[in-house]
Motif scaffolding. Sequence first.
Motif, PDB file in Angstrom:
ATOM      1  N   PHE A  83       6.603  -6.282   8.777  1.00  0.00           N
ATOM      2  CA  PHE A  83       6.543  -4.953   8.178  1.00  0.00           C
ATOM      3  C   PHE A  83       7.901  -4.574   7.579  1.00  0.00           C
ATOM      4  N   LYS A  84       7.864  -3.991   6.387  1.00  0.00           N
ATOM      5  CA  LYS A  84       9.071  -3.466   5.756  1.00  0.00           C
ATOM      6  C   LYS A  84       8.746  -2.112   5.134  1.00  0.00           C
ATOM      7  N   LYS A  85       9.739  -1.237   5.081  1.00  0.00           N
ATOM      8  CA  LYS A  85       9.509   0.105   4.556  1.00  0.00           C
ATOM      9  C   LYS A  85       9.581   0.118   3.035  1.00  0.00           C
ATOM     10  N   LEU A  86       8.794   1.033   2.433  1.00  0.00           N
ATOM     11  CA  LEU A  86       8.850   1.216   0.988  1.00  0.00           C
ATOM     12  C   LEU A  86      10.284   1.545   0.585  1.00  0.00           C
ATOM     13  N   GLY A  87      10.739   0.953  -0.497  1.00  0.00           N
ATOM     14  CA  GLY A  87      12.110   1.179  -0.944  1.00  0.00           C
ATOM     15  C   GLY A  87      13.089   0.161  -0.404  1.00  0.00           C
ATOM     16  N   SER A  88      12.611  -0.778   0.380  1.00  0.00           N
ATOM     17  CA  SER A  88      13.487  -1.812   0.936  1.00  0.00           C
ATOM     18  C   SER A  88      14.130  -2.628  -0.183  1.00  0.00           C
ATOM     19  N   LEU A  91       0.845  -1.187   0.000  1.00  0.00           N
ATOM     20  CA  LEU A  91       0.000   0.000   0.000  1.00  0.00           C
ATOM     21  C   LEU A  91       0.883   1.240   0.000  1.00  0.00           C
ATOM     22  N   THR A  92       0.577   2.197  -0.854  1.00  0.00           N
ATOM     23  CA  THR A  92       1.360   3.437  -0.872  1.00  0.00           C
ATOM     24  C   THR A  92       0.937   4.371   0.259  1.00  0.00           C
ATOM     25  N   ALA A  93      -0.241   4.129   0.825  1.00  0.00           N
ATOM     26  CA  ALA A  93      -0.707   4.896   1.987  1.00  0.00           C
ATOM     27  C   ALA A  93      -1.223   3.912   3.031  1.00  0.00           C
ATOM     28  N   ALA A  94      -0.754   4.026   4.254  1.00  0.00           N
ATOM     29  CA  ALA A  94      -1.117   3.084   5.319  1.00  0.00           C
ATOM     30  C   ALA A  94      -2.616   3.108   5.593  1.00  0.00           C
ATOM     31  N   ASP A  95      -3.173   1.923   5.823  1.00  0.00           N
ATOM     32  CA  ASP A  95      -4.579   1.783   6.183  1.00  0.00           C
ATOM     33  C   ASP A  95      -4.643   0.825   7.374  1.00  0.00           C
ATOM     34  N   ASP A  96      -4.664   1.398   8.586  1.00  0.00           N
ATOM     35  CA  ASP A  96      -4.615   0.580   9.802  1.00  0.00           C
ATOM     36  C   ASP A  96      -5.814  -0.345   9.948  1.00  0.00           C
ATOM     37  N   SER A  97      -6.907  -0.059   9.267  1.00  0.00           N
ATOM     38  CA  SER A  97      -8.120  -0.874   9.420  1.00  0.00           C
ATOM     39  C   SER A  97      -7.932  -2.301   8.910  1.00  0.00           C
ATOM     40  N   ILE A  98      -6.935  -2.525   8.047  1.00  0.00           N
ATOM     41  CA  ILE A  98      -6.755  -3.875   7.498  1.00  0.00           C
ATOM     42  C   ILE A  98      -5.930  -4.764   8.432  1.00  0.00           C
ATOM     43  N   TYR A 104       4.208  -3.794   3.101  1.00  0.00           N
ATOM     44  CA  TYR A 104       4.890  -2.547   2.750  1.00  0.00           C
ATOM     45  C   TYR A 104       3.881  -1.397   2.781  1.00  0.00           C
ATOM     46  N   GLY A 105       4.337  -0.225   3.241  1.00  0.00           N
ATOM     47  CA  GLY A 105       3.500   0.962   3.174  1.00  0.00           C
ATOM     48  C   GLY A 105       3.082   1.538   4.507  1.00  0.00           C
ATOM     49  N   PHE A 106       3.573   0.983   5.623  1.00  0.00           N
ATOM     50  CA  PHE A 106       3.213   1.491   6.944  1.00  0.00           C
ATOM     51  C   PHE A 106       4.376   2.219   7.620  1.00  0.00           C
ATOM     52  N   ASN A 107       5.430   2.451   6.870  1.00  0.00           N
ATOM     53  CA  ASN A 107       6.596   3.216   7.347  1.00  0.00           C
ATOM     54  C   ASN A 107       7.168   2.667   8.647  1.00  0.00           C
ATOM     55  N   ARG A 108       7.244   1.345   8.744  1.00  0.00           N
ATOM     56  CA  ARG A 108       7.879   0.717   9.908  1.00  0.00           C
ATOM     57  C   ARG A 108       8.432  -0.644   9.524  1.00  0.00           C
TER      58      ARG A 108
END
Length: 345
Positions: free
Chosen positions: A236-241, A202-209, A223-227
């Motif tokens: 979890f992995k950061k975008l650009g990993s 996800l390019t934008a985090a969606d905590d509801s999922i 990917y996409g939760f910046n952590r």
Amino acid sequence: MARILYGISGDGFGHATRSKEVLTHLQTSGHELLIVSYDKGYEMLAKSFRVKKINGLRLEYAHNEVKYLATVAKNIMKSKANIKSLDKVLSLAKKFKPDLVITDFEPTVTLAANWLNLPLISLDNMHVITQAKIEVPEKWRTNYLTTKLVIKLMVVHATKYLILSFFPVKTRSAKALIVPPILRQEILDLKATSGKNILVYLTAADDSILPILRASSATYTIYGFNRSGREANLTFKKLGSKDYLADLASAKAIIATAGFSLLSEALYLSKPYLALPIKNQFEQTLNAYYLQKLGYGLMTEKLSATVLKNFLAKLSKFEKKLLSYKAQNNSTALAALDKTIKELL
């Protein structure tokens, strides 16, 4: 050989990633290029090519939804900068003296092509909406008509439309040609395997999922939760990993928005796909609709435990259907571009 003015949309990385392959091909073929882009397109392409930076139009998003009023308002606020960009492109073009213009959904060069009376090639996936005979369920009709108008305003009077598409459709005129998706070389070089993890991108985090994924028996690389880090069945992995391509190649399936680039890459690698199209972005809705229609995966407006369970239960069915997908390298699309350039010179 031709002198080509090439404009690339900088709204997201999809336009730039495929344009990198096209630009490399054109340079290798001996063409001279004047390249213009902005935002993410400029940021990416400037690493490999000489690119002139301009201002560009961009969509505004909030909570996985396109905000049309905000998009119009912000672009109007930048109208002076957009006019300056057109003046800049016209000035550059008059010095460069291009034989033709190619646009990947970048409107400034289309205006320049019309102003200078030059042949214009549109190379993108968006024009499947305006130049092809597509199925549009009634509930999406208004969004379809709005998007169709926007696309026509973005690319004005193209001489030829080369339309990238993963699904089979017929064109509306002789000016349009359907060609396979153009994939970045890194994807073409991958060897797909079937691992245990499902890739969530996800390019934008969606905590509801997250509660839905945690309650599932499957394991997920997200990917996409910046952590970064692991929490039970979620990694979890950061975008650009640097791990991303390996995770994509080994994924058992993919859950992501329905952007054309990632979806095309997933199909090339035979990955079942659960599409979460961005709300009000009809191009993504259309991609997801045909993905499901062809039996390569499912689409949903909002992820739920029921939808996820249904998707996981049908993975073997999707995998079998994906065997019928004709995965191709870039040769067909690039050959069509070469032929079109030759015809227009």
